[in-house]
Structure formats: structure tokens, C-alpha cells
Write an enzyme that holds these catalytic residues in place. Structure first.
Site, short mmCIF file in Angstrom:
data_model
loop_
_atom_site.label_atom_id
_atom_site.label_comp_id
_atom_site.label_asym_id
_atom_site.label_seq_id
_atom_site.Cartn_x
_atom_site.Cartn_y
_atom_site.Cartn_z
N LYS A 214 0.83 -1.20 0.00
CA LYS A 214 0.00 0.00 0.00
C LYS A 214 0.87 1.26 0.00
O LYS A 214 0.63 2.19 -0.76
CB LYS A 214 -0.94 0.00 1.21
CG LYS A 214 -1.94 1.15 1.22
CD LYS A 214 -2.71 1.25 2.52
CE LYS A 214 -3.61 0.08 2.74
NZ LYS A 214 -4.49 0.27 3.93
N GLU A 220 10.45 -5.63 3.47
CA GLU A 220 10.61 -6.93 2.83
C GLU A 220 10.16 -6.89 1.37
O GLU A 220 10.84 -7.41 0.48
CB GLU A 220 9.81 -8.00 3.59
CG GLU A 220 10.28 -8.24 5.02
CD GLU A 220 9.58 -7.35 6.03
OE1 GLU A 220 9.64 -7.67 7.22
OE2 GLU A 220 8.97 -6.34 5.62
N GLY A 282 -4.66 -4.97 6.07
CA GLY A 282 -3.98 -5.94 5.20
C GLY A 282 -4.57 -7.33 5.27
O GLY A 282 -4.75 -8.00 4.24
N ARG A 283 -4.91 -7.78 6.47
CA ARG A 283 -5.43 -9.15 6.62
C ARG A 283 -6.87 -9.27 6.16
O ARG A 283 -7.44 -10.36 6.14
CB ARG A 283 -5.29 -9.60 8.08
CG ARG A 283 -5.96 -8.68 9.09
CD ARG A 283 -5.44 -8.94 10.48
NE ARG A 283 -5.96 -8.03 11.49
CZ ARG A 283 -5.47 -6.83 11.74
NH1 ARG A 283 -4.45 -6.36 11.04
NH2 ARG A 283 -5.99 -6.07 12.69
N GLU A 368 -3.46 -11.44 14.68
CA GLU A 368 -3.08 -10.04 14.51
C GLU A 368 -4.24 -9.13 14.90
O GLU A 368 -4.04 -8.02 15.37
CB GLU A 368 -2.65 -9.77 13.06
CG GLU A 368 -1.95 -8.43 12.87
CD GLU A 368 -1.24 -8.33 11.53
OE1 GLU A 368 -0.06 -8.70 11.44
OE2 GLU A 368 -1.89 -7.88 10.55
N HIS A 399 -2.10 -37.89 11.97
CA HIS A 399 -0.85 -38.62 12.21
C HIS A 399 0.23 -37.71 12.77
O HIS A 399 1.41 -38.06 12.74
CB HIS A 399 -0.38 -39.29 10.91
CG HIS A 399 -1.27 -40.41 10.46
ND1 HIS A 399 -1.04 -41.72 10.78
CD2 HIS A 399 -2.43 -40.39 9.75
CE1 HIS A 399 -2.00 -42.48 10.27
NE2 HIS A 399 -2.85 -41.69 9.64
N LYS A 523 10.15 -4.17 13.45
CA LYS A 523 10.59 -3.54 12.20
C LYS A 523 11.58 -2.40 12.49
O LYS A 523 12.61 -2.25 11.82
CB LYS A 523 9.39 -2.97 11.43
CG LYS A 523 8.45 -3.99 10.83
CD LYS A 523 7.34 -3.27 10.10
CE LYS A 523 6.35 -4.21 9.46
NZ LYS A 523 5.25 -3.48 8.78
#
Length: 558
Positions: A214, A220, A282-283, A368, A399, A523
Site C-alpha cells: 500500500k 521486505e 492488510g489481513r 493479529e 498422524h 521492524k
């Protein structure tokens, strides 16, 4: 103006639920007994919601507890807060923003305009959607080409967090619907190994890169974007391209961003930037421009069906009274386990391999959103908040970790998700393999609920000393979410279901489920620490542990 949060623990309704819990402990919990005594239990606690059948009957609740949970939601004004969210009130208090991810999937014709902060947000959303659809069609049909005139065969989408987890999950979930011969590859981790592996075998001449950020400043994402640009430009030149880097960048890079200056500075034509809004966390953004890679892979019609699924669940959630609203009840039951039983984690168990990334997607959505220790007015929370979400697809988990769920000392509520039909029907002789698979889905919820008694174990001829090890206590709570088919529409419904569960929990706890300040400190410190790998002055400013770790790095770096 947002009202101050009510201290939920001081409400009459909370105290009543506390008494309900104490009474349960005295009387004993027995799902087996509850089912036997109430033949209508399944009907009362089963709901047809959009394209799903949701069975809450194997949860540790009685009629009275459900009634008291509904009363708690009303006391905490969850209905009013729900209306505020859908109307654009600034529920995100720390950032003074509306919370309008539901507008991303609202049809133009639905209830007219939605004006928030002076903007017709539905109109704005559809203008961007139309631009994305046109661009995606150009790529799919070969009208948008690489700088050497070749059709795009691969898309590399670069993002992190919500700009990656959502698109990756949906791409994996809907792979059978990919119909343009275009593969999508997602790069998120700043670890160079991620980009190196994702770029292997790709042809720069036929690769389109989408940078999803955005602000166009995410560390990153922009680091990976520069790395991929270097790879692409070097590759083109190695293949004989003699044009300019600027021209190649414009042909092979587009952006999902609102920072048009930074987009242009990178070398991308701002006309090829697709924006979204501050009211989209964002999520919560997979159904925004963040989903551009999905539209290219699946086409606009599939994406429209995906949005329709979200909107179908939104409509159910906003129009259904609390006591009949399965989404509300799921959120309230999660609060019941978290705050009264002390359950700290929640398992998500999709019995569909295409949903193998869904638990990871929900980790960000839930943890979050509700991993907070302050309320929306800045005061400390008065309860435990949040749940640790985790899980694995299908029988793989059986399993691995089901042992702990069945016989361990932790209470772990679990959501089982399955679909009646499969895209890949197969038989092993006369055995329908999908039915065998669904048999496992049903068997696990039955075993967790009803267990196996010592007498049942003894009747199998088990030696007495081994009987305790083979007993299953039961009364391990599960919710069954059963759909007909995993389609773009039902996937949208499923995502929206959990978005609204998160909202209900946050409303009860009095927290802002829509900010994420917890990711910021790391960050900031990373930027301060990184120079210390080579700068002794920067190293000296670090704590003793960090200094020691950096010295280890210096001593062993090849």
C-alpha cells in the site's frame, strides 16, 4: 464517536456465565448424556448458513449457556457495533479509520450509495475492480505482452503479511479454476532463498511482476522487488534484449499501491497501479486490489463469484438476530472457551487439501486482530484476549498432533471443515476414496465428543494395565462446517465467516481488532540492528545478547 468499552467482567451477564461454568464443573460435563437427554439437540444447534451446514452440537454448551452468551452479546452492544462497522464508523480508534472490508464485495446496486468520509466507497471500489478486470483480461488474452512481444505465462506476486497470505491461500484453494495457462508464484520472505526458489525456471521474457505494498515502502516487499527487478533485467539482456531498463520495467512490473510517486520512482507507469484504501486492513484485503494476481489466474467471473460469497455471508451476519446467528454464536462460544475454560488455542482442521494454507491465513486474521492487551480507548483489557490458531489439512494432522487433542491435558476446541463433493473423484477398487476421507472427518468429531470408556476398552480384550492408555475421555469440543463444494463463492463465504467471528470476539473484549501495532517495534529495531553486522559503533549500541549473536555471525560468515 466511539463509546468507551464496557468492562465485560463487571456485567451481570458475565457473572452469570461464570456461575454457569462453575455449575458445569460440579455437575460434570457429558456430551454423551446431553445428546441422550435431548433428542432435539442437533436440530437446535445446527444452522444452514449460505452454502454451509454448521453443526455446533458437539460444543460444551447447554440451552442455558447459549441463552446467557446471547445475553452477554446484547449487553456488550455487539449488534450496534456491527451496524457501525457496516456503515463506516471509525471503529479503528488508534488509526482513526473506518473498518469497511465489507464494502469491497458490496454490489453497486445493493442498498444504494455508502458515503464515508465524503467518498462514495462502493463506487470507488468498483472503479478499481473494473480497471483490474480490464488489465487482467489483457494479460490473459495476450494483449499485454512482455517487452520482447511474448505472451505472459508466469506472474510473480511480491508482498508480505496480508498482501501475501490471502492471495497464496486463495490461489491454492481454487487451483482447479485456473484456466488461462498462467502460473502464479508468491514471494514474501526477505530470506533470499524464497525469491531464488520461486524464480527458478521462469523466463524473464514471459514473466509479469506485481508489487503489492500500500505504501510502497514495506521493507521486505521493496527489497524483494529490487531483487526480482535485477533478476529480470539481467535475464532479458542475457537473452539478447538491447532496449532500456526503463522500458523493460514498464512492460514487466505493475503495482498494487496508493503511493503513486514511489511507484513512478521505481519505474512503473502509475496508470498500472491499482489502489486500495486506508479502511482496508492488510489481513482483510484479499478481495481488494491485493487479489490482482488471482484475477489474472482465474478471470474476472471467478473473482466476482468469490466476492459474491463474501457478500452472501456479510448479508447473513448483519441481518440475522444473535440467537439465530451461527456466526455470532461461534464467536461467543470461542469467548466461552477462552475466558471460562482457559483454552488458549484453537485448531482449524480443513478436510480438503486445497485448503492447506487456510490455517496459516487464519493465524494472521485472528491473532493479529485480537492479540491485544489494551482496549479501544487505551485502557488495559480486563480478560484474556485472542486465541492461538493453528492446524493442518486432512488426515495429515491425524498422524501428527491429534494425539494431544484426544488424550492430552489441554482443552483445544477445533473447527472441522469439509465438503460433500470433490474436484477429483477417485476409487480404490470399489471404495470411493473421498467417502473414506469424509469418514475420517466424521469419525474424529465423534471420537472427540463421545470418547471411549474403560469398559468398552476391556470388552476388546485389552490387558487391565493397558486400559487407561486406551481410554478416551471425550467431551473435546468441535464445530463441524460442512459445505457442498469448494468453489470461489463458498471460499468467499468461509473467509467472511471467520472475519465476523473475529469481530464478535473483539467486541466482547472491548478491543480494536483492526490495528496491528505489535508488528512495528520489531521492524524499527531491525533497521537499527542491521548496520551492526559491519559497524562496530552500531554494535556497541546493542544489548549484550544481540552483540554476542552478531559476533557469532561475523566469525562464521563465509
Amino acid at each position: 464517536m466511539i463509546a468507551e468499552p464496557i468492562n465485560v467482567t463487571q456485567t451481570r451477564e458475565w457473572k452469570k456465565l461464570k456461575q454457569d461454568y462453575e455449575d458445569l464443573q460440579k455437575q460434570g460435563i457429558s456430551l454423551k448424556k446431553w445428546f441422550k437427554e435431548d433428542p432435539d439437540r442437533v436440530n437446535k444447534l445446527s444452522f444452514d448458513v449460505a452454502d454451509f451446514h454448521i453443526d455446533l452440537s458437539k460444543n460444551l454448551v447447554t440451552d442455558q449457556i447459549i441463552q446467557d452468551l446471547v445475553a452477554l452479546a446484547k449487553a456488550m452492544h455487539v449488534e450496534g457495533r456491527r451496524a457501525q462497522m457496516f456503515s463506516g464508523v471509525h471503529l479503528n480508534t488508534t488509526e482513526d479509520r473506518a473498518v469497511l472490508h465489507t464494502a469491497l464485495r458490496r454490489p453497486v446496486s445493493d442498498e444504494g450509495e455508502l458515503i464515508v468520509d465524503g467518498q462514495d466507497v462502493v463506487k470507488d471500489v468498483h472503479e478499481v475492480l473494473d480497471r483490474m478486470y480490464a488489465f487482467a483480461n489483457d494479460v490473459r488474452l495476450g494483449k499485454w505482452q512482455g517487452v520482447t512481444g511474448k505472451k505472459i505465462t508466469d506472474v510473480v506476486s511480491i508482498g508480505i503479511g496480508g498482501s501475501d497470505l490471502g492471495p497464496v491461500m486463495v490461489y491454492e484453494a481454487l487451483k482447479p479454476y485456473a484456466n488461462a495457462g498462467i502460473a502464479v508464484h508468491y514471494i514474501s520472505n526477505i530470506d533470499p532463498n524464497d525469491a531464488a526458489e520461486k524464480l527458478k525456471g521462469l523466463d524473464p521474457e514471459t514473466t509479469l511482476v506485481i508489487i503489492v505494498s500500500k505504501t510502497f515502502t514495506t521493507l521486505e516487499t521493496m527489497t524483494n522487488a529490487r531483487e526480482v527487478r535485477t533478476w529480470l533485467l539481467k535475464g532479458l539482456k542475457a537473452q539478447g534484449y538491447t532496449g532500456s531498463d526503463a522500458d523493460a520495467t514498464k512492460h514487466h512490473f505493475v503495482a498494487v499501491s496508493t503511493n503513486l510517486k514511489a511507484v513512478a520512482d521505481f519505474g512503473i507507469d502509475p496508470n498500472n497501479a491499482f489502489g486500495f484504501w486506508s479502511w482496508v486492513g492488510g489481513r482483510y484485503s484479499v478481495d481488494s486490489a491485493v487479489g490482482l494476481s488471482l484475477i489474472i489466474a482465474f478471470g474476472p467471473k471467478i473473482f466476482e463469484d468469490f466476492l459474491d460469497g463474501f457478500h452472501t455471508m456479510d448479508t447473513y451476519f448483519v441481518n440475522t438476530p444473535i440467537e439465530e446467528n451461527a456466526v455470532m454464536l461461534m464467536g461467543l462460544i470461542n469467548v466461552w472457551y477462552n475466558n471460562f475454560f482457559g483454552a488458549e488455542s484453537h485448531a482449524i482442521l480443513p478436510y480438503n487439501q486445497y485448503l492447506h494454507r487456510f490455517p496459516a491465513y487464519l493465524q494472521q486474521l485472528t491473532m493479529e486482530s485480537n492479540g491485544k492487551s489494551t482496549r479501544w480507548d487505551g485502557t488495559p483489557v480486563t480478560t484474556k484476549t485472542g486465541e492461538i490458531f493453528w492446524g493442518e489439512a486432512g488426515t495429515n494432522g491425524q498422524h501428527a498432533f491429534y494425539q494431544l487433542i484426544h488424550q492430552g491435558t489441554h482443552l483445544i476446541p477445533a473447527d472441522f471443515i469439509a465438503f460433500v463433493n470433490t474436484k477429483n473423484p477417485t476409487k480404490d477398487g470399489d471404495q470411493d476414496i473421498h467417502e473414506l476421507f469424509l469418514g475420517n472427518f466424521l469419525a474424529q468429531t465423534k471420537a472427540l465428543a463421545f470418547g471411549k470408556t474403560a469398559d468398552e476398552v476391556r470388552r476388546e480384550g485389552t490387558a487391565e494395565w493397558m486400559v487407561p492408555a486406551r481410554c478416551f475421555a471425550g467431551n473435546r469440543p468441535t464445530t463441524s462446517i460442512f459445505g457442498t463444494d469448494l468453489t470461489p463463492k463458498t471460499l468467499g463465504e468461509l473467509i467472511a465467516l471467520y472475519e465476523h467471528i473475529v469481530f464478535v470476539e473483539g467486541s466482547i473484549w472491548g478491543i480494536d481488532s483492526f490495528d496491528q501495532w505489535g508488528v512495528e517495534l520489531g521492524k524499527q529495531l531491525a533497521k537499527q540492528i542491521t548496520p551492526a553486522f559491519h559497524d562496530d559503533k552500531a554494535l556497541a549500541e546493542q544489548d549484550a545478547s544481540t552483540q554476542a549473536l552478531i559476533r557469532f555471525y561475523r566469525a562464521h560468515r563465509h
